[in-house]
Motif scaffolding. Structure first.
Motif, mmCIF file in Angstrom:
data_model
loop_
_atom_site.group_PDB
_atom_site.id
_atom_site.type_symbol
_atom_site.label_atom_id
_atom_site.label_comp_id
_atom_site.label_asym_id
_atom_site.label_seq_id
_atom_site.Cartn_x
_atom_site.Cartn_y
_atom_site.Cartn_z
ATOM 1 N N GLY A 113 -25.956 -9.451 0.402
ATOM 2 C CA GLY A 113 -25.335 -8.434 1.255
ATOM 3 C C GLY A 113 -25.120 -7.092 0.570
ATOM 4 O O GLY A 113 -24.728 -6.130 1.235
ATOM 5 N N ASP A 114 -25.347 -7.030 -0.737
ATOM 6 C CA ASP A 114 -25.154 -5.759 -1.445
ATOM 7 C C ASP A 114 -26.275 -4.773 -1.120
ATOM 8 O O ASP A 114 -27.342 -5.149 -0.634
ATOM 9 C CB ASP A 114 -25.091 -5.995 -2.962
ATOM 10 C CG ASP A 114 -23.746 -6.579 -3.388
ATOM 11 O OD1 ASP A 114 -22.804 -6.522 -2.577
ATOM 12 O OD2 ASP A 114 -23.653 -7.092 -4.514
ATOM 13 N N GLU A 115 -25.986 -3.514 -1.419
ATOM 14 C CA GLU A 115 -26.924 -2.447 -1.041
ATOM 15 C C GLU A 115 -27.247 -1.544 -2.231
ATOM 16 O O GLU A 115 -26.403 -1.328 -3.102
ATOM 17 C CB GLU A 115 -26.295 -1.583 0.069
ATOM 18 C CG GLU A 115 -26.022 -2.357 1.344
ATOM 19 C CD GLU A 115 -25.194 -1.582 2.369
ATOM 20 O OE1 GLU A 115 -25.092 -2.065 3.506
ATOM 21 O OE2 GLU A 115 -24.642 -0.513 2.022
ATOM 22 N N PHE A 129 -37.995 -6.341 -3.885
ATOM 23 C CA PHE A 129 -37.148 -6.848 -4.974
ATOM 24 C C PHE A 129 -35.680 -6.934 -4.525
ATOM 25 O O PHE A 129 -34.963 -7.841 -4.940
ATOM 26 C CB PHE A 129 -37.281 -5.964 -6.218
ATOM 27 C CG PHE A 129 -38.677 -5.947 -6.795
ATOM 28 C CD1 PHE A 129 -39.400 -7.120 -6.946
ATOM 29 C CD2 PHE A 129 -39.279 -4.758 -7.182
ATOM 30 C CE1 PHE A 129 -40.696 -7.117 -7.468
ATOM 31 C CE2 PHE A 129 -40.567 -4.737 -7.705
ATOM 32 C CZ PHE A 129 -41.282 -5.915 -7.851
ATOM 33 N N SER A 130 -35.246 -5.998 -3.683
ATOM 34 C CA SER A 130 -33.875 -6.076 -3.158
ATOM 35 C C SER A 130 -33.716 -7.314 -2.290
ATOM 36 O O SER A 130 -32.721 -8.038 -2.398
ATOM 37 C CB SER A 130 -33.537 -4.843 -2.322
ATOM 38 O OG SER A 130 -33.726 -3.677 -3.072
ATOM 39 N N THR A 131 -34.702 -7.553 -1.431
ATOM 40 C CA THR A 131 -34.659 -8.742 -0.571
ATOM 41 C C THR A 131 -34.641 -10.008 -1.419
ATOM 42 O O THR A 131 -33.857 -10.926 -1.161
ATOM 43 C CB THR A 131 -35.885 -8.754 0.372
ATOM 44 O OG1 THR A 131 -35.902 -7.533 1.101
ATOM 45 C CG2 THR A 131 -35.841 -9.926 1.333
ATOM 46 N N SER A 136 -30.156 -5.341 0.174
ATOM 47 C CA SER A 136 -31.029 -4.503 0.997
ATOM 48 C C SER A 136 -30.976 -3.050 0.535
ATOM 49 O O SER A 136 -30.090 -2.647 -0.217
ATOM 50 C CB SER A 136 -30.627 -4.603 2.473
ATOM 51 O OG SER A 136 -29.301 -4.160 2.628
ATOM 52 N N VAL A 137 -31.971 -2.290 1.011
ATOM 53 C CA VAL A 137 -32.099 -0.880 0.653
ATOM 54 C C VAL A 137 -31.500 -0.021 1.758
ATOM 55 O O VAL A 137 -31.751 -0.267 2.937
ATOM 56 C CB VAL A 137 -33.593 -0.510 0.476
ATOM 57 C CG1 VAL A 137 -33.758 1.006 0.335
ATOM 58 C CG2 VAL A 137 -34.184 -1.234 -0.720
#
Lengths: 406, 406
Positions: A113-115, A129-131, A136-137
């Motif tokens: 859940g971080d951004e 890579f975020s996923t 997420s971006v």
């Protein structure tokens, strides 16, 4: 059938991959395809690196240290010092490509859940890579009319929430070719300090700067040592994309200790390629002078040719080897596919990367493409000629279809 | 200071790493340290692979295909067919080590909070890769008195919840050296089919089987094609740990398409090492015959020597090159550190891997160690002699301390 993870479903596909079958079709027809879509340089790898591979003196291909060979890290820290970037060998973890450095960085700082905030358009795999890290971006839009300069800091600030863990920049920029100034970097520095978040900089194109500008590394920001994570790679520097050697650099000891746990889990980066990269550090300056000069000429050729096409908007990139061009077409995705599937100019066509894949805001970049100038000048000229001839035909066909549909 | 992720905090440290500084201390004292703690074989890499590196014919070290070179995948599928494992080239994604194959597999099937069931003791990094994927490991205890045979299926079944995504086995087993029989595999097959979950098998030790037994690959289970994911690596097969080349294998097209998105994000596995691995497939059978014969003798020597120590419990492993030995000490962690820090027999000591790091149930394996028989027979004999002499001294010192403390 057992189920795939949501994370797996949400992993973005490569924005270029869906065009690959159409490039195959064009080639099967016997058409020559100019690949303006990829970041694989045609520049030779330094001989000193290739020779290190050929002269390898190992009887057992053993694991290296999880942080990479100490001899390589020490030499790499000297390399950075010559570039006026103050990095000690124990600030460095050698990774399997810049990709793995990004994965380690995001794994170290992001939970579910971080951004992370990234100026868009951005390198599409940042999203992947975020996923993969459960996050997420959040994009901040930069625009073609400013040449993709840093958006105003207030635009970033609006997006910061308790979930925001970092701002990520690519400097010099893929896909924009933009080089952030020291002033822009210092604005970001003040912001991340204010909100106590990380500043991650992907600096893999640091060598490719064309007009006497200089690159300002995030590692040089005084007082921001705990906030800064740098990602680097040999892929472009030495035209060694296939070596899969990069590094994660930070002065933050907790970041490094945590990233080391990710590094230990995967045991080590590749052994032979590390030896080649250590040798590559002795590449003479003349190699870079030639390469930079070649890219500068290619850039100038490309931009000058593109500007001859009516309706094209493009800014001369300052660095890296990409530019984003806005084309006078309705949809660059459909246009790119049509170029491969249905068009040729005397048996030649072009593959471009539709830029929508570099934006995460839906509807952005629909008439833009990323062009990599990793081909010889004469090929760039031929490729742009194909674009120039193709655009009016494409538009006329689209118009006919629209009229027929009414 | 900006914050590290919970995921990063939860990433387990290497169970062996904390002993590394004590090994350094022993070496600085001039003591010879027998490394029974690591899985880095002393066996030579096949010459055919080393020569492929030396004879490399590239001027640009380019990216390979994200799934790995097609020529290598085709040759690898032939290799598997010779081993009676039916695998097509497009069932294979070449990965950066078996480690990356595990990461791709778990990323493909696990979301935040999901679980995988693994018989313990297990390879410690399974826990790290699960954590990196946002999930966790649920252990099923296997015991030294059965030689770490498969626990009863009812023990697995008790642990299955809606969060359970897979059962993961290592076959042959690290750290146990156990080889699951076809019957055991078929029991697991029925279970995963019943609950519609995945069966992941890490088969990287498939070549190392000593008593005429045969390895039954999960890829051969009829009717379970959608459920099975196999992980493999060249690290042990060709003593090429540093090549970082492995593969993910599955007949499940959705799994493969999803894993490909992870593969594309990291661009490609290393180029030079793939060429070496493709060449290594032509390694003559005589190489394996010699290697297997050498390991069998080492195993027999090790087990016979260990059995001479009073109070040691160890089962002769059937496969791989590890065993778990239960020692007559109170705490193998403290004992292992003491061996390095405070003990030597004529200037020699031993480094073992405390087995608690291979269990995720707290309190398990406290008096057990993992021993890797990757040293020459004479070194194994010397190393076990050190253990034999050290144990009574350690116990006597501990007793004195306990009495003194009362």
């Amino acid at each position: 059938m057992p189920k795939i993870s949501n994370k797996g479903k949400n992993m973005p596909e490569s924005p270029i991959r869906k065009l690959a079958p159409f490039a195959e079709i064009a080639k099967k027809k016997g058409h020559k395809v100019y690949h303006l879509n990829i970041g694989q340089p045609d520049i030779k790898t330094p001989e000193i690196a290739i020779n290190a591979i050929k002269n390898i003196n190992l009887t057992i291909l053993e694991y290296s240290h999880s942080a990479g060979n100490e001899s390589y890290r020490r030499k790499l820290s000297e390399f950075y010092k010559h570039q006026n970037v103050a990095v000690d060998y124990d600030d460095i973890i050698i990774t399997t490509g810049g990709s793995e450095a990004l994965l380690f960085a995001l794994g170290t700082i992001m939970d579910q859940g971080d951004e992370i905030i990234i100026p868009e358009p951005f390198y599409a795999n940042y999203s992947a890579f975020s996923t993969a890290s459960g996050g997420s971006v959040v994009p901040v839009i930069s625009t073609i009319d400013t040449g993709f300069a840093l958006p105003s800091i207030s635009e970033f600030e609006k997006l910061i929430t308790p979930k925001t863990k970092a701002i990520l920049i690519c400097n010099p920029g893929n896909p924009t070719g933009y080089l952030y100034s020291k002033e822009e970097i210092m604005q970001l520095a003040a912001l991340v300090k204010k909100y106590d978040i990380f500043l991650i900089a992907d600096e893999v194109y640091r060598e490719f700067i064309y007009d006497g500008d200089s690159h300002y590394s995030v590692m040089n920001i005084a007082g921001l040592e705990e906030h800064v994570i740098m990602v680097d790679s040999v892929s472009k520097r030495y035209s060694m994309c296939g070596a899969r050697i990069g590094c994660l650099v930070s002065k933050n000891k907790e970041v490094m200790a945590t990233a080391m746990k990710f590094a230990q889990a995967r045991l080590s980066p590749p052994t032979v390629e590390q030896i080649a990269c250590e040798a590559a550090i002795d590449t003479p300056q003349s190699y870079f002078d030639e390469v930079i000069s070649e890219y500068r000429e290619r850039r100038d050729t490309l931009i000058s040719e593109l500007n001859k096409i009516e309706g094209v908007i493009v800014t001369k990139p300052k660095a890296a080897f990409y530019c984003i061009a806005q084309l006078p077409v309705d949809n660059a995705d459909i246009f790119a596919q049509w170029l491969l599937e249905s068009y040729d100019l005397n048996g030649e066509t072009v593959m471009v990367a539709p830029a929508a894949g570099f934006y995460s805001t839906p509807g952005m970049g629909l008439n833009q493409v990323r062009i990599a100038y990793v081909l010889k000048k004469e090929d760039l000229i031929s490729a742009v000629r194909v674009l120039k001839e193709a655009i009016p035909i494409y538009n006329s066909n689209r118009l006919k279809k629209l009229i027929a549909a009414q």
